[in-house]
Write a protein that holds these residues in place. Sequence first.
Motif, short mmCIF file in Angstrom:
data_model
loop_
_atom_site.label_atom_id
_atom_site.label_comp_id
_atom_site.label_asym_id
_atom_site.label_seq_id
_atom_site.Cartn_x
_atom_site.Cartn_y
_atom_site.Cartn_z
N SER A 216 0.83 -1.20 0.00
CA SER A 216 0.00 0.00 0.00
C SER A 216 0.87 1.26 0.00
O SER A 216 0.59 2.23 -0.73
N ALA A 217 1.96 1.24 0.79
CA ALA A 217 2.85 2.41 0.82
C ALA A 217 3.54 2.59 -0.53
O ALA A 217 3.67 3.72 -1.02
N ILE A 218 3.94 1.48 -1.14
CA ILE A 218 4.59 1.57 -2.46
C ILE A 218 3.60 2.09 -3.50
O ILE A 218 3.92 2.93 -4.34
N GLY A 219 2.35 1.61 -3.41
CA GLY A 219 1.33 2.06 -4.36
C GLY A 219 1.04 3.55 -4.25
O GLY A 219 0.69 4.20 -5.23
N ALA A 220 1.20 4.10 -3.04
CA ALA A 220 0.95 5.53 -2.83
C ALA A 220 2.17 6.39 -3.16
O ALA A 220 2.11 7.62 -3.12
N THR A 221 3.30 5.73 -3.47
CA THR A 221 4.54 6.45 -3.79
C THR A 221 4.65 6.62 -5.30
O THR A 221 4.68 5.62 -6.02
N PRO A 222 4.68 7.86 -5.80
CA PRO A 222 4.74 8.05 -7.25
C PRO A 222 5.87 7.29 -7.94
O PRO A 222 5.69 6.85 -9.09
#
Length: 261
Positions: A216-222
């Motif tokens: 989830s954190a990676i998905g929110a990171t451009p």
Amino acid sequence: MTQPPISFLATIPMDLGLTDSVVVITGAAGGIGTACARAYAQEDARLVLADLAPDRLAAVAGLVPGTQAVAFADDLTRDGVADELIGAAVARFGRVDIVVNTAGVYHATALPDMGADEWRRIQEANVTTTFQVARAALAAMVPRQAGSIVNIGSVAGRTGGLSAGASYSTSKAAVAGLTRSLARYAGPHGINVNCVSPGLVETPMIADRPPSEVASAIGATPLRRSAQPEEIASVIVFLSSTAASFVNGVQLDVNGGLHMD
Ligand SMILES: NC(=O)c1ccc[n+]([C@@H]2O[C@H](COP(=O)([O-])OP(=O)(O)OC[C@H]3O[C@@H](n4cnc5c(N)ncnc54)[C@H](O)[C@@H]3O)[C@@H](O)[C@H]2O)c1
């Protein structure tokens, strides 16, 4: 404004000015601390490596060839240990030029379940240790009117706890605030104090985090990935170098765009 001529640009120095610098790194046995030790060693700095864990610390000191490295194994939350650390650096190398405060603990207990003792333990581990090491370092740096301190915040200090607990997020926001106070105090003495605030970094600190949380954190990171510790260490090294000599009191986000201020 007219552009400077190319010949002028070509003379901007790329030497980071770190050769023979005396660098104290706390949390040196951790992911980001170890990457910092390697990066400063590449610049031929002299290192004082501090951590709780003597075995891991000795292994990191052994990784640093061609440079003088000293290991200091102790718990920085214990009274007087920060002063002992800086004292050990001065005793060994005669001065302290740079301090990098990476020692810290992650904490994700949900707000309703968090007791006051647990809360205090996280503030102690992340904020009080940073303050005490910085205070001890400044006592050694101010008479020389030179030095640089880099503290480590977190994107969680910017956003509040998404997966991190309020305890951790608050401690990291406090480190950024502490950095600004330290920068105001130390600046007139020719000392820079700055803060690097990483996003998700692949270190032992995140090894136990649920895969869904990491995804989830990676998905929110451009940039759609986590950082390698070396990508944080390179920014820390830059901030403590002559290349960043007029940078003071900043909180520099190194988070792949996860949070933009
Ligand atoms: N990994 C990430 O995703 C991430 C993100 C944002 C911020 N940070 C911050 O970066 C810093 C470094 O984290 P990391 O990812 O390398 O974690 P890490 O767990 O690999 O390293 C932290 C190190 O600090 C040491 N330490 C902890 N408390 C100490 C104490 N009281 N005295 C001495 N040493 C102590 C630990 O033994 C450990 O080796 C921490 O302040 C962390 O909060 C990490």
